[in-house]
Design an enzyme around this catalytic site. Structure first.
Site, PDB file in Angstrom:
ATOM      1  N   ASP A   1      53.233 102.632   3.028  1.00 36.28           N
ATOM      2  CA  ASP A   1      54.265 103.529   2.519  1.00 36.28           C
ATOM      3  C   ASP A   1      55.644 102.954   2.825  1.00 36.28           C
ATOM      4  O   ASP A   1      55.978 102.731   3.991  1.00 36.28           O
ATOM      5  CB  ASP A   1      54.137 104.915   3.171  1.00 36.28           C
ATOM      6  CG  ASP A   1      55.162 105.866   2.589  1.00 36.28           C
ATOM      7  OD1 ASP A   1      54.924 106.339   1.467  1.00 36.28           O
ATOM      8  OD2 ASP A   1      56.202 106.106   3.238  1.00 36.28           O
TER       9      ASP A   1
ATOM     10  N   LYS B   1      60.115 104.528  -2.707  1.00 34.90           N
ATOM     11  CA  LYS B   1      60.870 105.735  -3.063  1.00 34.90           C
ATOM     12  C   LYS B   1      62.276 105.416  -3.568  1.00 34.90           C
ATOM     13  O   LYS B   1      62.947 104.528  -3.034  1.00 34.90           O
ATOM     14  CB  LYS B   1      60.968 106.666  -1.834  1.00 34.90           C
ATOM     15  CG  LYS B   1      59.637 106.848  -1.129  1.00 34.90           C
ATOM     16  CD  LYS B   1      59.676 107.849   0.010  1.00 34.90           C
ATOM     17  CE  LYS B   1      58.383 107.787   0.799  1.00 34.90           C
ATOM     18  NZ  LYS B   1      58.349 106.738   1.839  1.00 34.90           N
TER      19      LYS B   1
ATOM     20  N   HIS C   1      62.815 110.333  -3.555  1.00 35.77           N
ATOM     21  CA  HIS C   1      62.753 110.469  -2.098  1.00 35.77           C
ATOM     22  C   HIS C   1      63.158 111.866  -1.615  1.00 35.77           C
ATOM     23  O   HIS C   1      62.559 112.418  -0.697  1.00 35.77           O
ATOM     24  CB  HIS C   1      63.636 109.402  -1.446  1.00 35.77           C
ATOM     25  CG  HIS C   1      63.249 109.057  -0.053  1.00 35.77           C
ATOM     26  ND1 HIS C   1      63.394 107.798   0.485  1.00 35.77           N
ATOM     27  CD2 HIS C   1      62.715 109.810   0.933  1.00 35.77           C
ATOM     28  CE1 HIS C   1      62.965 107.803   1.733  1.00 35.77           C
ATOM     29  NE2 HIS C   1      62.552 109.008   2.037  1.00 35.77           N
TER      30      HIS C   1
END
Ligand code: A2P
Length: 320
Positions: free
Chosen positions: A43, A77, A110
């Site tokens: 991530d 993001k 995000h």
């Protein structure tokens, strides 16, 4: 390894590596170690400032034949200053460039918060744009075009409330595949879990260990330390595991994805082992009793007296 079936047919490994707060200088080695141990989901985010180093790690892993690109799930993001529809593709291309990839598996908005372009962290509220001025529906339409262009397989959001998800579902051509939010036994968000199950939106739990290394500006005096919780410790000792492992197994047991951050080889290994820890229904009941709707990442940094955002309009809930 457990996987989640997303609403577009993609399969996401439920367990992944968080990289928020993983400093440049540490994150390359951590990603290499993690993937060698068996992590298959990383991530990332542009704002973490470490994507280029993660990209170096990935290219080493590919060159050494440790994994192929298709064996890894990579999320990143869109930062708050690139919500303008004309800026979204460029932001993703910058991230792809940093990571040395041609395509992401998942790209998330995000925050439901917008800034003037070029403003990384606003110094005044005037540098922020309200959601009336920068509607999420328009940013989302630009995200959908990224899927059409083959630049990312799935798109989703992060830090969205049920209300904002519901409103996005009204205009979306491509449904959000995921919402990444803070989730742990002190912040269980049962209504969100139920809504996302109903609408086939995968949830990813960030700060699952209570993010004890969060920056000082995010630490409220007197905030409890999740990993020191006595109930979590008792469940851990009954299974002969650590508190961190219980917290990871709890998230997986609830059917969410979970992305604990570590840059330490022993803890990376320990966290991965938690993916095969089975908690009992009694354990889950005891942990359910810990909910106190406590956010460690409370969003207070976006609520400025001179800006358009408040805690109430960010989370769409009463804030006490
Ligand atoms: P480190 O990176 O040195 O391992 P979160 O995922 O909630 O943001 O929490 C990350 C914090 O938890 C970091 O301080 C990380 O430190 C620490 N951490 C990660 N795994 C473990 C573990 N198994 N035991 C104790 N602390 C851990």
């Amino acid at each position: 390894m457990k996987t989640l079936a997303l609403n577009n047919g993609a399969t996401m490994p439920a367990f992944g590596l968080g990289t928020w707060k993983s400093a440049p200088g540490e994150v390359r080695a951590a990603v290499i170690e993690a993937v060698k141990l068996g992590y298959r989901h990383i991530d990332c985010a542009w704002i973490y400032g470490n994507e280029a180093e993660i990209g170096q790690a990935l290219s080493e892993l590919f060159e050494q034949g440790v994994v192929g690109r298709d064996e890894l799930w990579i999320t990143s993001k869109l930062w708050n200053d690139r919500h303008g529809p004309q800026d979204v593709e460029g932001a993703l291309r910058e991230t792809l460039d940093n990571l040395g990839l041609e395509r992401l598996d998942l790209y998330l908005i995000h925050w439901p918060i917008a800034f003037e372009k070029g403003v990384t962290f606003p110094e005044t509220g005037a540098q922020m744009l309200s959601l009336e001025k920068a509607p999420i529906s328009e940013t989302w339409a630009a995200m959908e075009k990224l899927v059409d262009a083959g630049l990312c397989r799935s798109i989703g959001v992060s830090n969205f409330s049920v209300k904002k998800l519901a409103s996005l579902l009204e205009t979306a051509r491509i449904k959000p595949a995921a919402n990444q939010i803070e989730l742990h036994p002190y912040l269980q968000q049962p209504k969100m879990v139920e809504f996302c199950q109903q609408h086939q939106i995968a949830l990813t739990a960030y700060s699952p260990l209570g993010s004890k290394d969060r920056p000082a500006r995010l630490v409220n005096a007197g905030a409890p330390v999740l990993m020191d919780d006595p109930v979590v410790a008792q469940v851990a000792s009954a299974h002969g595991v650590s508190s961190a492992q219980v917290l990871i197994a709890w998230a997986l047991e609830r059917g969410t994805s979970v992305i604990p951050k570590s840059v330490n080889p022993a803890r990376l290994a320990q966290n991965l082992q938690a993916a095969s820890l089975a908690l009992t229904s009694q354990d889950m009941e005891r942990l359910a009793g810990l909910d106190q709707h406590l956010r460690f990442v409370d969003g207070a940094f976006w609520a400025r007296p001179d800006g358009p955002y408040t805690l109430a309009n960010l989370w769409d809930e009463e804030v006490g």
